[in-house]
Design an enzyme around this catalytic site. Structure first.
Site, PDB file in Angstrom:
ATOM      1  N   GLU A 443       0.846  -1.216   0.000  1.00 14.19           N
ATOM      2  CA  GLU A 443       0.000   0.000   0.000  1.00 14.19           C
ATOM      3  C   GLU A 443       0.877   1.260   0.000  1.00 14.19           C
ATOM      4  O   GLU A 443       0.549   2.271   0.616  1.00 14.19           O
ATOM      5  CB  GLU A 443      -0.938  -0.056   1.216  1.00 14.19           C
TER       6      GLU A 443
HETATM    7  C1  LIG Z   1       2.432  -9.682   0.854  1.00 16.57           C
HETATM    8  C2  LIG Z   1       2.162  -8.644  -0.183  1.00 16.57           C
HETATM    9  C3  LIG Z   1       0.857  -8.271  -0.465  1.00 16.57           C
HETATM   10  C4  LIG Z   1       0.593  -7.327  -1.467  1.00 16.57           C
HETATM   11  N1  LIG Z   1      -0.709  -7.039  -1.800  1.00 16.57           N
HETATM   12  C5  LIG Z   1      -0.936  -6.304  -2.932  1.00 16.57           C
HETATM   13  C6  LIG Z   1      -2.267  -6.176  -3.477  1.00 16.57           C
HETATM   14  O1  LIG Z   1      -3.239  -6.684  -2.902  1.00 16.57           O
HETATM   15  N2  LIG Z   1      -2.431  -5.484  -4.634  1.00 16.57           N
HETATM   16  C7  LIG Z   1      -1.376  -4.914  -5.292  1.00 16.57           C
HETATM   17  O2  LIG Z   1      -1.593  -4.326  -6.332  1.00 16.57           O
HETATM   18  N3  LIG Z   1      -0.114  -5.003  -4.809  1.00 16.57           N
HETATM   19  C8  LIG Z   1       0.130  -5.694  -3.656  1.00 16.57           C
HETATM   20  N4  LIG Z   1       1.411  -5.818  -3.170  1.00 16.57           N
HETATM   21  C9  LIG Z   1       2.493  -5.136  -3.858  1.00 16.57           C
HETATM   22  C10 LIG Z   1       3.057  -3.968  -3.057  1.00 16.57           C
HETATM   23  O3  LIG Z   1       2.129  -2.927  -3.004  1.00 16.57           O
HETATM   24  C11 LIG Z   1       4.395  -3.587  -3.709  1.00 16.57           C
HETATM   25  O4  LIG Z   1       5.316  -4.613  -3.375  1.00 16.57           O
HETATM   26  C12 LIG Z   1       4.889  -2.232  -3.256  1.00 16.57           C
HETATM   27  O5  LIG Z   1       4.061  -1.217  -3.765  1.00 16.57           O
HETATM   28  C13 LIG Z   1       6.324  -1.966  -3.704  1.00 16.57           C
HETATM   29  O6  LIG Z   1       6.507  -2.273  -5.067  1.00 16.57           O
HETATM   30  P1  LIG Z   1       7.731  -3.215  -5.486  1.00 16.57           P
HETATM   31  O7  LIG Z   1       7.702  -4.400  -4.612  1.00 16.57           O
HETATM   32  O8  LIG Z   1       7.668  -3.417  -6.929  1.00 16.57           O
HETATM   33  O9  LIG Z   1       9.023  -2.379  -5.103  1.00 16.57           O
HETATM   34  P2  LIG Z   1       9.710  -1.257  -6.017  1.00 16.57           P
HETATM   35  O10 LIG Z   1       8.688  -0.292  -6.467  1.00 16.57           O
HETATM   36  O11 LIG Z   1      10.558  -1.917  -7.027  1.00 16.57           O
HETATM   37  O12 LIG Z   1      10.628  -0.528  -4.955  1.00 16.57           O
HETATM   38  C14 LIG Z   1      11.817  -1.122  -4.416  1.00 16.57           C
HETATM   39  C15 LIG Z   1      12.350  -0.200  -3.325  1.00 16.57           C
HETATM   40  O13 LIG Z   1      12.681   1.060  -3.919  1.00 16.57           O
HETATM   41  C16 LIG Z   1      12.025   2.094  -3.224  1.00 16.57           C
HETATM   42  N5  LIG Z   1      11.717   3.165  -4.187  1.00 16.57           N
HETATM   43  C17 LIG Z   1      11.076   3.077  -5.357  1.00 16.57           C
HETATM   44  N6  LIG Z   1      10.978   4.283  -5.936  1.00 16.57           N
HETATM   45  C18 LIG Z   1      11.572   5.167  -5.091  1.00 16.57           C
HETATM   46  C19 LIG Z   1      11.798   6.574  -5.100  1.00 16.57           C
HETATM   47  N7  LIG Z   1      11.367   7.349  -6.102  1.00 16.57           N
HETATM   48  N8  LIG Z   1      12.456   7.131  -4.046  1.00 16.57           N
HETATM   49  C20 LIG Z   1      12.868   6.364  -3.019  1.00 16.57           C
HETATM   50  N9  LIG Z   1      12.692   5.044  -2.958  1.00 16.57           N
HETATM   51  C21 LIG Z   1      12.048   4.446  -3.980  1.00 16.57           C
HETATM   52  C22 LIG Z   1      10.806   1.470  -2.624  1.00 16.57           C
HETATM   53  O14 LIG Z   1      10.353   2.205  -1.497  1.00 16.57           O
HETATM   54  C23 LIG Z   1      11.346   0.104  -2.232  1.00 16.57           C
HETATM   55  O15 LIG Z   1      12.002   0.209  -0.997  1.00 16.57           O
HETATM   56  C24 LIG Z   1       1.673  -6.714  -2.152  1.00 16.57           C
HETATM   57  C25 LIG Z   1       2.996  -7.077  -1.833  1.00 16.57           C
HETATM   58  C26 LIG Z   1       3.243  -8.038  -0.890  1.00 16.57           C
HETATM   59  C27 LIG Z   1       4.663  -8.460  -0.644  1.00 16.57           C
END
Ligand SMILES: Cc1cc2nc3c(=O)[nH]c(=O)nc-3n(C[C@H](O)[C@H](O)[C@H](O)COP(=O)(O)OP(=O)(O)OC[C@H]3O[C@@H](n4cnc5c(N)ncnc54)[C@H](O)[C@@H]3O)c2cc1C
Length: 596
Positions: A443
């Site tokens: 989220e």
């Molecule tokens: C158990 C679980 C349940 C989930 N449930 C849902 C769901 O129901 N629906 C859904 O759609 N998604 C869901 N998600 C996905 C979740 O919302 C994403 O994992 C999250 O938004 C982060 O995206 P990412 O994992 O691709 O990380 P990335 O976006 O690749 O980010 C990697 C890291 O880089 C950081 N980062 C990225 N951009 C920046 C920036 N500009 N400045 C500083 N830091 C940055 C992030 O904070 C993070 O620490 C779920 C994930 C998990 C693990």
């Protein structure tokens, strides 16, 4: 194994003594039905359900996890989860705050906040299933066409169907502008949705006959980036405008994730293969509709943090009272015993009080945000609705960011208090630490909350929400200026509030020269803001405790915890202020190649 007791006295204190919820509900249209008697009954029953039905399933759910059948694509949830959901539905909990016309009880949103907290304390994994339904309800309520509300909202509200939010794709998490899922128009007005979504909470399960997916996808001629994203309802079983469930839609769960925590929550890969879906809201305006859901969903995740802090505190407090190790440095406190209990040691008290301060202060912060949702939805006066909306948008990233980061900290303190017995599975605390970790990620990660707060909610919108909040704190400080009893809290609160405003200006000026200043400052700024916001709610709590019908012991504990907060947590702002004033070069000067 740890048990859970809903902290009803403190929940009532936060709602009725600090936030004056009775008076707040009395002036909201439709709020008249939220009388104190009704609310007390709701809280008592929520406590019974969460303590007796959900809490006993928590450790088992963690051990057992969800099971995926590759052949059928079905997901089986841990034993007892489905039956607990049936009890949730028969108790009418899913419709507590939903509109009456769709079968809900239409109680104000903030009544749902303590329920969510209790569910999350008792069994965070189980709580993720109804959580997503609530988000889908909000999106449909505000952006759905009438027939969509009739067909999809009613069964979601009465619990026969659940909802999901399908945003994330393998290459696209924080940056939704990258998403690739497609929506092609069909001749009958529906759309064919294709693409792969990952990490979808409750994407598949065995609770209900149908699952309603809210999916972000692109129309054929959509502009690139976030301006070309639309939102669709895509049910597991095709459902026409007549509301009748038909054949299986062409979508399926391809796998479930094996993960660190919330193992009872099904985290699914969802494949959509020209699945029948319906557009919600305007084409290419899907993110606007999603943002509506995000406020409630982000508040809900903040409450997950709160629930875990409370649960970790209860477990480690009980342990610290009974585990005998070493003597107090100032001499034995229990000379008749072979050693003193852990609770006599200053550093154990630091970890306990940190948890207590975040739980009780965070409770007021979280419920405060929920009362703003009430105002946004129901305040009779348009200006009041607008002000509440600005304040809510500003406070949501603080609620989400601070309470989830505090949950990671506090569950770690709880584990530390248990020592080696915390690290092994038997005592149950390591589960809280593992479960807490996801709350700072999904989220919108802490970084995304921080950028939202400092970038969108402050620098790009003239800081309107912050101004409202600072005015509110300033009015409170002025009103208490002659109250000698609480001056020890009011004076440092006023100083921190002024520094908050000064820091915001300083960062704003620097950001005009280099936008990276925003990214460099954002997370420290979020923590700084969160600690000052909690100081405000702690100051309000001690003032409220004075006038409340509470025992002397309760009042003294509030006072002592507030003193701890101001002496030992609020000073963290000094560290964040120093970092906020550090040069950008200290972060950015080293070329990427020199990282090693
Ligand atoms: C158990 C679980 C349940 C989930 N449930 C849902 C769901 O129901 N629906 C859904 O759609 N998604 C869901 N998600 C996905 C979740 O919302 C994403 O994992 C999250 O938004 C982060 O995206 P990412 O994992 O691709 O990380 P990335 O976006 O690749 O980010 C990697 C890291 O880089 C950081 N980062 C990225 N951009 C920046 C920036 N500009 N400045 C500083 N830091 C940055 C992030 O904070 C993070 O620490 C779920 C994930 C998990 C693990």
């Amino acid at each position: 194994m740890s048990t859970y007791t809903a902290p009803l006295a403190d929940i009532r204190f936060a709602l009725f003594d600090v936030l004056k919820a009775d008076a707040h509900y009395a002036r909201l249209p439709g709020g008249e039905s939220a009388t104190r008697d009704i609310l007390d009954a709701v809280l008592d029953e929520a406590a019974r359900f969460t303590e007796q039905v959900l809490a006993p399933l928590n450790a088992r759910g963690d051990e057992e996890g969800c099971r995926f059948d590759k052949t059928t694509g079905n997901v089986t949830t841990p034993e007892g989860f489905k039956e607990a959901y049936a009890q949730f539905v028969s108790g009418g909990w899913g419709g507590l705050t939903a509109p009456e016309q769709y079968g809900g009880q239409h109680l104000p949103e903030s009544i749902g906040a303590p329920l969510k907290e209790m569910i999350d304390s008792a069994n965070l994994s189980w709580g993720t299933y109804p959580l997503l339904s609530h988000g889908a309800t909000e999106a449909l309520k505000q952006h759905g066409e009438e027939w969509q509300r009739e067909v999809f909202l009613k069964p979601i509200v009465d619990g026969r169907w659940t909802g999901t939010m399908c945003l994330t794709e393998p290459h696209c998490g924080s940056d939704l502008g990258l998403l690739k899922s497609k929506a092609a128009p069909n001749a009958d007005g529906s759309y064919a949705i294709s693409g792969t979504k990952i990490f979808i909470t409750a994407g598949e399960h065995d609770f209900t006959e149908n699952i309603v997916h809210l999916v972000l996808a692109r129309l054929p001629d959509a502009p690139p980036g976030t301006k070309g994203i639309s939102l669709f309802i895509v049910p597991k079983y095709k459902t026409g405008k007549d509301g009748k469930m038909r054949e299986r839609n062409s979508l399926a769960c391809g796998a479930i994730e094996h993960k660190m925590g919330i193992k009872g929550s099904a985290t699914c890969v969802m494949n959509f293969d020209a699945a029948e879906g319906w557009l919600i809201g305007q084409p290419n305006r899907g993110l606007t509709a999603m943002f509506t859901m995000m406020n409630t969903a982000r508040l809900a995740v903040g409450l997950q943090g709160l629930g875990l802090i409370e649960r970790a505190y209860q477990s480690s407090l009980a342990y610290a009272r009974t585990r005998l190790q070493m003597r107090a440095l100032s001499g034995p406190k229990f000379p008749d015993k072979p050693a003193d209990p852990l609770i006599v040691h200053p550093d154990i008290r630091r970890m306990l009080l940190t948890q207590k301060a975040f739980a009780e202060g965070g409770r007021v912060l979280g419920y405060y945000a929920a009362t703003l949702v009430d105002l946004v939805e129901r305040a009779p006066d348009e200006n009041e609705r607008k002000r509440a909306d600005e304040l809510l948008s500003f406070i949501i990233p603080i609620v989400k960011g601070l309470l989830t980061e505090a949950a990671v900290e506090c569950t770690s303190h709880a584990l530390q208090i248990f020592g080696g017995h915390g690290y092994i599975r038997e005592t149950g605390v390591e589960q809280f630490a593992r479960d807490a970790r996801i709350t700072t990620i999904y989220e919108g990660t802490t970084q995304i909350q921080a950028l939202d707060l400092l970038g969108r909610k402050i620098l790009q919108s003239q800081g309107t929400g912050l101004k409202h909040f600072l005015e509110e704190i300033s009015a409170f400080c002025q009103a208490q200026a002659q109250n000698a009893g609480v001056i020890e809290f009011i004076a440092p609160l006023a100083v921190a509030t002024k520094e908050w405003a000064d820091l915001t200006q300083e960062i704003g000026k620097r950001a005009l020269g280099n936008a990276d200043e925003v990214g460099a400052a954002a997370v420290d700024y979020l923590f700084y803001s969160g600690y000052v916001a909690l100081a405000y709610f702690w100051a309000r709590s001690v003032v409220a405790a004075e006038g409340a019908q509470q025992s002397t012991e309760f009042r003294q504990a509030k006072w002592a915890t507030a003193r701890f907060y101001f002496a030992r947590i609020l000073p963290r702002t000094a560290m964040h202020a120093a970092i906020l004033r550090a040069s950008l070069d200290s972060l950015m000067a080293m070329p990427d190649a020199q990282f090693g």
